[in-house]
Design an enzyme around this catalytic site. Structure first.
Site, PDB file in Angstrom:
ATOM      1  N   HIS A 136       1.544  71.298   1.537  1.00 29.25           N
ATOM      2  CA  HIS A 136       2.101  72.518   0.932  1.00 29.25           C
ATOM      3  C   HIS A 136       2.247  72.254  -0.584  1.00 29.25           C
ATOM      4  CE1 HIS A 136       3.926  76.309   0.645  1.00 29.25           C
ATOM      5  NE2 HIS A 136       5.029  76.140   1.319  1.00 29.25           N
ATOM      6  N   ARG A 184       9.130  79.265  -7.192  1.00 27.49           N
ATOM      7  CA  ARG A 184       7.797  79.447  -6.602  1.00 27.49           C
ATOM      8  C   ARG A 184       7.032  80.481  -7.422  1.00 27.49           C
ATOM      9  NH1 ARG A 184       6.994  78.502  -1.168  1.00 27.49           N
ATOM     10  NH2 ARG A 184       4.808  78.847  -1.721  1.00 27.49           N
ATOM     11  N   CYS A 239      12.917  73.750   1.194  1.00 26.98           N
ATOM     12  CA  CYS A 239      11.866  74.730   0.848  1.00 26.98           C
ATOM     13  C   CYS A 239      12.168  76.116   1.400  1.00 26.98           C
ATOM     14  CB  CYS A 239      10.518  74.233   1.348  1.00 26.98           C
ATOM     15  SG  CYS A 239      10.505  73.922   3.118  1.00 26.98           S
ATOM     16  N   ARG A 287      -3.083  80.640   3.673  1.00 26.00           N
ATOM     17  CA  ARG A 287      -2.130  79.899   4.518  1.00 26.00           C
ATOM     18  C   ARG A 287      -2.732  79.817   5.903  1.00 26.00           C
ATOM     19  NH1 ARG A 287       4.340  80.442   5.072  1.00 26.00           N
ATOM     20  NH2 ARG A 287       4.079  79.209   3.193  1.00 26.00           N
ATOM     21  N   ASP A 318      13.680  69.740   5.437  1.00 26.49           N
ATOM     22  CA  ASP A 318      12.887  70.903   5.861  1.00 26.49           C
ATOM     23  C   ASP A 318      13.138  71.080   7.363  1.00 26.49           C
ATOM     24  OD1 ASP A 318      10.979  72.920   6.131  1.00 26.49           O
ATOM     25  OD2 ASP A 318       9.255  71.562   6.063  1.00 26.49           O
ATOM     26  N   GLN A 371       4.484  74.390  -2.992  1.00 24.45           N
ATOM     27  CA  GLN A 371       5.911  74.131  -2.778  1.00 24.45           C
ATOM     28  C   GLN A 371       6.346  72.894  -3.567  1.00 24.45           C
ATOM     29  OE1 GLN A 371       8.165  75.938  -0.571  1.00 24.45           O
ATOM     30  NE2 GLN A 371       9.540  74.784  -1.886  1.00 24.45           N
TER      31      GLN A 371
HETATM   32  N1   CP Z   1       8.803  77.811   1.574  1.00 22.81           N
HETATM   33  C1   CP Z   1       7.868  78.676   1.991  1.00 22.81           C
HETATM   34  O1   CP Z   1       6.663  78.453   1.852  1.00 22.81           O
HETATM   35  O2   CP Z   1       8.361  79.821   2.535  1.00 22.81           O
HETATM   36  P1   CP Z   1       7.530  80.941   3.312  1.00 22.81           P
HETATM   37  O3   CP Z   1       7.107  80.336   4.624  1.00 22.81           O
HETATM   38  O4   CP Z   1       8.530  82.055   3.504  1.00 22.81           O
HETATM   39  O5   CP Z   1       6.364  81.348   2.495  1.00 22.81           O
HETATM   40  N1  NVA Z   2       7.244  72.715   7.403  1.00 23.12           N
HETATM   41  C1  NVA Z   2       7.438  74.143   7.437  1.00 23.12           C
HETATM   42  C2  NVA Z   2       7.427  74.697   6.047  1.00 23.12           C
HETATM   43  C3  NVA Z   2       7.665  76.180   5.957  1.00 23.12           C
HETATM   44  C4  NVA Z   2       7.593  76.681   4.549  1.00 23.12           C
HETATM   45  C5  NVA Z   2       6.358  74.782   8.292  1.00 23.12           C
HETATM   46  O1  NVA Z   2       5.197  74.366   8.192  1.00 23.12           O
HETATM   47  O2  NVA Z   2       6.680  75.683   9.063  1.00 23.12           O
END
Ligand code: CP
Ligand code: NVA
Length: 305
Positions: free
Chosen positions: A129, A292, A264, A102, A224, A132
């Protein structure tokens, strides 16, 4: 088990429609009955940003598959002190069987994948993502019959989650309308990729600034956060710009009577979604979060077994 054609999963476009269905079939099987498909395999999980779902679902997923996952905060490894991505990738490839990462920059994740001899899975970048979106379409398949007969309405920021939903919808033939304020719509490059896929799948792609257009007759309504990780400085401005881009009961009333509400997570109740809607009968957000785990177990098994 026949592996996927791709070494890495950086975007859903690394997969064919058939391969996405193979992931969903295995996810459904593992959800019913766990199998130790990755006995003694190891996954390194590099995190440059916070996470609840991604971290826990990958770590628990590896454990359930019979393997082991290591949490590697970017702050604590030598990447943070200037060791190159290329050298990091080459070293980790000698210890591990896979990497989940990430990060902010999608290009850095692509470079890591390019320099690794082991599979690299994108656990979120500023651009995409994919895990997701794949989990979300697996969730949709548990409630609805035919992706090609569905409309997904996304209301909010044209961000990483919106991009991956758009590409997955285009791959699977789902119609998608994305409503975002001017200046915050999805990237042109992603739209071009999606249109190319849609020309084969029959998916209709609509971009609009009007939330009601996304909601109208939608089978799935999705939103989101307005402020993604890394955009904290833009928070004050975005809270004003996005105030009409939320799912509330009035917006939900425009969707089909049996519409699913998805997010999400993490959610900011009272911003992009109201508390009554996220807690209401249309919401599947916690099933979505659970999936997930099952979907990523299938992804890991099909890349790393
Ligand atoms: N939806 C998602 O990726 O959540 P986290 O940021 O908690 O991993
Ligand atoms: N769009 C959000 C998704 C979190 C899972 C972010 O990037 O923070």
């Amino acid at each position: 088990m026949k592996q996927l054609n791709t070494k890495d999963l950086l975007s859903v476009v690394d997969l064919s429609e058939d391969e996405i269905f193979r992931i969903f079939t295995l996810a459904g099987q593992l959800k019913k009955k766990n199998k130790k498909l990755l006995k003694d395999k190891t996954l390194g999980m590099i995190f440059e940003k916070s996470s609840t779902r991604t971290r826990v679902s990958f770590e628990v997923g590896m454990f359930q598959l019979g393997g082991y996952a290591l949490f590697l905060s970017k702050n604590d490894i030598q990447l943070n002190r200037g060791e190159t991505i290329r050298d990091t990738a080459r070293v980790l490839s000698r210890y591990l069987d896979g990497i989940m990462v990430r990060a902010y920059s999608h290009d850095s994740v692509s470079e890591l994948a390019h320099s690794s001899s082991i599979p690299v899975i994108n656990g979120l970048t500023d651009l995409l993502h994919p895990c997701q979106a794949l989990s979300d379409f697996f969730t949709i398949s548990e409630y609805k019959k035919d992706f090609k007969q569905l409309k997904l309405g996304f209301i909010g920021d044209g961000n990483n989650v919106a991009h991956s939903l758009l590409l997955t919808a285009a791959l699977l033939g789902t119609d998608i309308t994305i409503a975002s304020p001017e200046g915050y719509t999805v990237s042109e490059d992603i739209v071009a990729q999606a249109k190319d896929l849609a020309s084969k799948s029959g998916s209709q792609i609509v971009l609009t600034a009007v939330p009601e257009e996304a909601a109208k007759d939608a089978d799935v309504l999705y939103t989101d956060v307005w402020v993604s990780m890394g955009q904290e400085k833009e928070e004050d401005a975005k809270l004003k710009i996005f105030k009409d881009y939320r799912i509330d009961s009035a917006v939900l009333a425009k969707a089909k009577p049996d519409a699913l509400v998805m997010h999400c997570l993490p959610a900011h109740r009272g911003e992009e979604i109201t508390n009554d809607v996220i807690e209401g009968s249309h919401s599947v957000v916690f099933c979505e979060a659970e999936n997930r785990l099952h979907t990523q177990k299938a992804i890991m098994a099909l890349l790393m077994a």
